[in-house]
Design an enzyme around this catalytic site. Structure first.
Site, PDB file in Angstrom:
ATOM      1  N   TYR B  33       3.335   0.510   6.096  1.00 38.40           N
ATOM      2  CA  TYR B  33       4.637   0.806   5.506  1.00 38.40           C
ATOM      3  C   TYR B  33       5.584  -0.384   5.634  1.00 38.40           C
ATOM      4  O   TYR B  33       5.303  -1.350   6.340  1.00 38.40           O
ATOM      5  CB  TYR B  33       5.240   2.066   6.143  1.00 38.40           C
ATOM      6  CG  TYR B  33       5.807   1.886   7.526  1.00 38.40           C
ATOM      7  CD1 TYR B  33       4.976   1.830   8.635  1.00 38.40           C
ATOM      8  CD2 TYR B  33       7.180   1.767   7.734  1.00 38.40           C
ATOM      9  CE1 TYR B  33       5.496   1.656   9.899  1.00 38.40           C
ATOM     10  CE2 TYR B  33       7.704   1.593   9.012  1.00 38.40           C
ATOM     11  CZ  TYR B  33       6.851   1.544  10.082  1.00 38.40           C
ATOM     12  OH  TYR B  33       7.361   1.358  11.343  1.00 38.40           O
ATOM     13  N   ARG B  52       4.955  -9.376   4.172  1.00 36.21           N
ATOM     14  CA  ARG B  52       4.416  -8.665   5.335  1.00 36.21           C
ATOM     15  C   ARG B  52       3.560  -7.479   4.910  1.00 36.21           C
ATOM     16  O   ARG B  52       2.535  -7.170   5.529  1.00 36.21           O
ATOM     17  CB  ARG B  52       5.560  -8.219   6.263  1.00 36.21           C
ATOM     18  CG  ARG B  52       5.033  -7.636   7.570  1.00 36.21           C
ATOM     19  CD  ARG B  52       6.136  -7.386   8.565  1.00 36.21           C
ATOM     20  NE  ARG B  52       7.106  -6.421   8.074  1.00 36.21           N
ATOM     21  CZ  ARG B  52       8.224  -6.101   8.705  1.00 36.21           C
ATOM     22  NH1 ARG B  52       8.518  -6.688   9.852  1.00 36.21           N
ATOM     23  NH2 ARG B  52       9.050  -5.212   8.195  1.00 36.21           N
ATOM     24  N   ARG B  99     -12.638  14.044   4.234  1.00 30.64           N
ATOM     25  CA  ARG B  99     -12.470  13.420   5.551  1.00 30.64           C
ATOM     26  C   ARG B  99     -13.748  12.786   6.091  1.00 30.64           C
ATOM     27  O   ARG B  99     -14.770  13.461   6.254  1.00 30.64           O
ATOM     28  CB  ARG B  99     -11.957  14.461   6.554  1.00 30.64           C
ATOM     29  CG  ARG B  99     -11.614  13.848   7.904  1.00 30.64           C
ATOM     30  CD  ARG B  99     -11.023  14.872   8.855  1.00 30.64           C
ATOM     31  NE  ARG B  99     -10.584  14.229  10.089  1.00 30.64           N
ATOM     32  CZ  ARG B  99     -11.396  13.904  11.086  1.00 30.64           C
ATOM     33  NH1 ARG B  99     -12.670  14.192  11.022  1.00 30.64           N
ATOM     34  NH2 ARG B  99     -10.914  13.297  12.174  1.00 30.64           N
ATOM     35  N   HIS B 101     -14.483   9.058   8.696  1.00 34.60           N
ATOM     36  CA  HIS B 101     -13.859   7.858   9.246  1.00 34.60           C
ATOM     37  C   HIS B 101     -14.077   6.629   8.347  1.00 34.60           C
ATOM     38  O   HIS B 101     -13.197   5.789   8.209  1.00 34.60           O
ATOM     39  CB  HIS B 101     -14.411   7.549  10.643  1.00 34.60           C
ATOM     40  CG  HIS B 101     -13.866   8.456  11.720  1.00 34.60           C
ATOM     41  ND1 HIS B 101     -14.074   9.810  11.720  1.00 34.60           N
ATOM     42  CD2 HIS B 101     -13.108   8.181  12.820  1.00 34.60           C
ATOM     43  CE1 HIS B 101     -13.466  10.329  12.788  1.00 34.60           C
ATOM     44  NE2 HIS B 101     -12.879   9.372  13.465  1.00 34.60           N
ATOM     45  N   LYS B 146       1.973  -3.365  10.391  1.00 34.09           N
ATOM     46  CA  LYS B 146       2.995  -2.318  10.304  1.00 34.09           C
ATOM     47  C   LYS B 146       2.350  -1.047   9.758  1.00 34.09           C
ATOM     48  O   LYS B 146       2.422  -0.746   8.570  1.00 34.09           O
ATOM     49  CB  LYS B 146       4.152  -2.797   9.410  1.00 34.09           C
ATOM     50  CG  LYS B 146       5.450  -2.038   9.651  1.00 34.09           C
ATOM     51  CD  LYS B 146       6.641  -2.769   9.052  1.00 34.09           C
ATOM     52  CE  LYS B 146       7.900  -1.919   9.087  1.00 34.09           C
ATOM     53  NZ  LYS B 146       8.515  -1.792  10.400  1.00 34.09           N
ATOM     54  N   GLU B 178       8.554  -5.355  22.942  1.00 35.14           N
ATOM     55  CA  GLU B 178       9.565  -5.056  21.918  1.00 35.14           C
ATOM     56  C   GLU B 178       9.991  -3.604  22.097  1.00 35.14           C
ATOM     57  O   GLU B 178       9.484  -2.910  22.961  1.00 35.14           O
ATOM     58  CB  GLU B 178       9.003  -5.300  20.514  1.00 35.14           C
ATOM     59  CG  GLU B 178       7.779  -4.441  20.176  1.00 35.14           C
ATOM     60  CD  GLU B 178       7.189  -4.748  18.799  1.00 35.14           C
ATOM     61  OE1 GLU B 178       7.876  -5.338  17.942  1.00 35.14           O
ATOM     62  OE2 GLU B 178       6.026  -4.346  18.577  1.00 35.14           O
ATOM     63  N   LEU B 202       5.474  -6.638  16.321  1.00 35.39           N
ATOM     64  CA  LEU B 202       5.608  -6.725  14.874  1.00 35.39           C
ATOM     65  C   LEU B 202       6.271  -8.050  14.501  1.00 35.39           C
ATOM     66  O   LEU B 202       7.258  -8.449  15.142  1.00 35.39           O
ATOM     67  CB  LEU B 202       6.483  -5.571  14.377  1.00 35.39           C
ATOM     68  CG  LEU B 202       6.548  -5.470  12.852  1.00 35.39           C
ATOM     69  CD1 LEU B 202       5.292  -4.782  12.343  1.00 35.39           C
ATOM     70  CD2 LEU B 202       7.785  -4.746  12.402  1.00 35.39           C
TER      71      LEU B 202
END
Lengths: 279, 279
Positions: B33, B52, B99, B101, B146, B178, B202
C-alpha cells in the site's frame, strides 16, 4: 454437494462472496483463522479448533464472540454443503471501520467461512516422501497466534516450490521452528523430537494428536529445541497439519534425512492418525 | 467534495466498496500500500510514492502493473473527489484466487483506493510534543516493504494509547528502529541521527524529504544505528511521516527527551517541510 461461502450469516457461492474494503483483515491483517477438515462426513477435532480460535481471539483482544454461535455456523455450513471430505476455512477479523491502526470503538468481528472438498496431497509424496529447504525465520514474533500475517509463509513456500522442493522450514538462531503451514518434527533414536510450544510456532492440533498417539504407541516424545545439525543427523522427519496430516520429509536442502525414504515411525503415526480421524 | 472508493476502476462510496473474500490481501496479507496526501489541491511527492510502490511490488514478485495506469487512476480519483487536503490510500494485492499459499498462476493484481479529507494531528501535540513508549520489535523481517503485515503495528499503537502515550517505538537488539507508522530520528549536538535504510525500517518519503531539507538548512545528518541510551541522551526527537509530517517526541517511557518540550531543530524542520509541501 456444494462449495459455499458464509459471510456474517449469509450463504453464497465462494466467488461472489465479498467483504468491505475497510475490513481490518484486508488493510491490517487484523484477523485470525482456522482450517477444519472432515473425514467421512465427520469434522475432526472441532472442539480443539474452537479452543485455538478462542485463544487467538483473546490473544489479540478481539471483542468476545460466543463459541456456540461459531460452532453452530460451522455445523450449519457443513450440513448445507454436504461434502464428506470437507475443508472449512474460518476467518474472523476485528471488524470494518475507517482505516486507523487503533482498535475501532464501534464495530463487531466479521466472520467469513468457505467450505470445499479437501485437496489431498499427491499420493507420490505420501509414498516416497517430500523435499524441503531451510529458510531464515523472518516471520513476526507471535507465530503462536493463528493470524493472517502470512506473507512470509507465502514467500517461503513459493521459494521452496521454485527450488523444486515441497515446503520450507523456518530456522532462527539455528533452531528448527516449523514449516510454512505445518509443524515439523524429527525422529531420533526411536523417539520424536518436536519444538516446544512457545511464541515461535503454531500450537498445531495435529501435533497435539500425534503426541497423544505416541503415548498410546509407547513412542517417546521430547518437546525441546533442536538445531539443523540434529535435523541432518535424524533418522526420520515429518510435517504435521490438518491437510498435511503426517507427511514424511526425506530430504532437506538436498541432503538426505536418514535413509532418504519414508521411515517406520512416520508411517506408523500417519496410519494411527488416519485411524483416529476415521479416514 | 466527496469521499470515494476505487476498486479496479469502479468508483463508489467507501462504505459500499467490496473485495472478494479470496482476495489474497484478505487471507494472506499479500498486498502492498501507499498513502499520499495533498496540500491545497496538489499531491505531495506523488512520483516518490509511485517509486516506492513499484519497489514494494517488485520486492514481492507481483505481476507488473504499468505505473502510468496507477498514476492516471490516482489523479482521476483526486479530481473526482475534489478534496483540497486529501489523503489517498492505495492498496494493491497479488490477486484473488482459491486459497493456497503459492502465487496463483492466473489472476491479476487488485487495485483498491480510498480518498478522504486528511485527519490532522491534534494542534496540542504539535505545540507541546507527544509521548511515546518503547516496545520490542516483533514485526517481520521485511519492514522495508510497505505491506499490510501490520498487526504488530496495530497492537503496539494500541498499547501506546492504553499507556497514555501517542505512539510506540520499536526496538530490536537495543537498536531504535521506527514508530508504528512513522520513521523516528533524534537530534544530538545540532545534527540529526536517523536509522539507515535496511530491512528493519520503511524507506519513508518524508524521511527522505527531511534529509534533503537538512542539506539546504546546513543541518548535519547521520544515517546510522543508535540505541536507547543515545535516545535518552538526545536533545530532541521526532517522528516523520506523510500525515505525521514532523512531530516532536518529548517523552519516551515517561522519561523526558532533552528539555521535554519542542526543540528548535524539530520546529525548523516542521516549518521547512510545510513550506516545501505548499501547506
Amino acid at each position: 454437494m456444494a462449495e459455499l461461502a458464509y459471510v456474517n450469516g449469509t450463504l453464497s457461492a465462494i466467488e461472489s462472496a465479498r467483504v468491505p474494503i475497510e475490513d481490518r483483515g484486508y488493510q491490517f491483517g487484523d484477523a485470525v483463522y482456522e482450517f477444519i477438515a472432515s473425514y467421512n462426513g465427520t469434522l475432526f477435532c472441532l472442539e480443539e479448533h474452537l479452543d485455538r480460535l478462542e485463544r487467538s481471539l483473546r490473544g489479540l483482544d478481539f471483542s468476545p464472540i460466543p463459541r456456540d454461535g461459531i460452532r453452530k455456523a460451522i455445523l450449519m455450513l457443513f450440513e448445507k454443503a454436504s461434502i464428506s471430505r470437507a475443508g472449512i476455512y474460518i476467518q474472523i477479523s476485528r471488524g470494518a471501520a475507517p482505516r486507523n491502526h487503533l482498535f475501532p470503538k464501534s464495530t463487531s468481528p466479521q466472520v467469513v467461512m468457505t467450505i470445499r472438498e479437501v485437496e489431498e496431497k499427491p499420493a507420490e509424496l505420501r509414498k516416497n516422501g517430500a523435499a524441503a529447504i531451510t529458510v531464515e525465520d523472518f516471520r513476526w514474533g507471535r507465530c503462536d497466534l493463528k493470524t493472517v500475517q502470512l506473507l512470509p509463509n507465502v514467500l517461503a513456500k513459493q521459494k521452496a516450490i521454485d527450488a523444486g522442493a515441497f515446503d520450507a522450514i523456518f530456522i532462527s538462531e539455528g533452531i528448527v521452528r516449523e514449516a510454512t503451514s505445518s509443524n515439523f518434527s524429527i525422529v531420533s533414536g526411536g523417539g520424536i523430537i518436536t519444538h516446544p510450544l512457545n511464541q515461535n510456532i503454531l500450537p498445531g492440533i495435529t501435533r497435539m494428536v500425534i503426541i497423544d498417539l505416541c503415548k498410546e504407541l509407547k513412542i517417546p516424545v521430547h518437546e525441546r529445541f533442536f538445531n539443523t545439525e540434529e535435523l541432518f543427523r535424524a533418522d526420520e522427519a515429518f510435517l504435521t497439519g490438518t491437510v498435511t496430516e503426517v507427511l514424511p520429509i526425506v530430504q532437506v536442502d538436498r541432503r538426505r534425512i536418514g535413509e532418504g525414504r519414508v521411515g517406520p515411525v512416520t508411517q506408523r503415526l500417519y496410519e494411527a492418525l488416519r485411524e483416529r480421524a476415521g479416514a
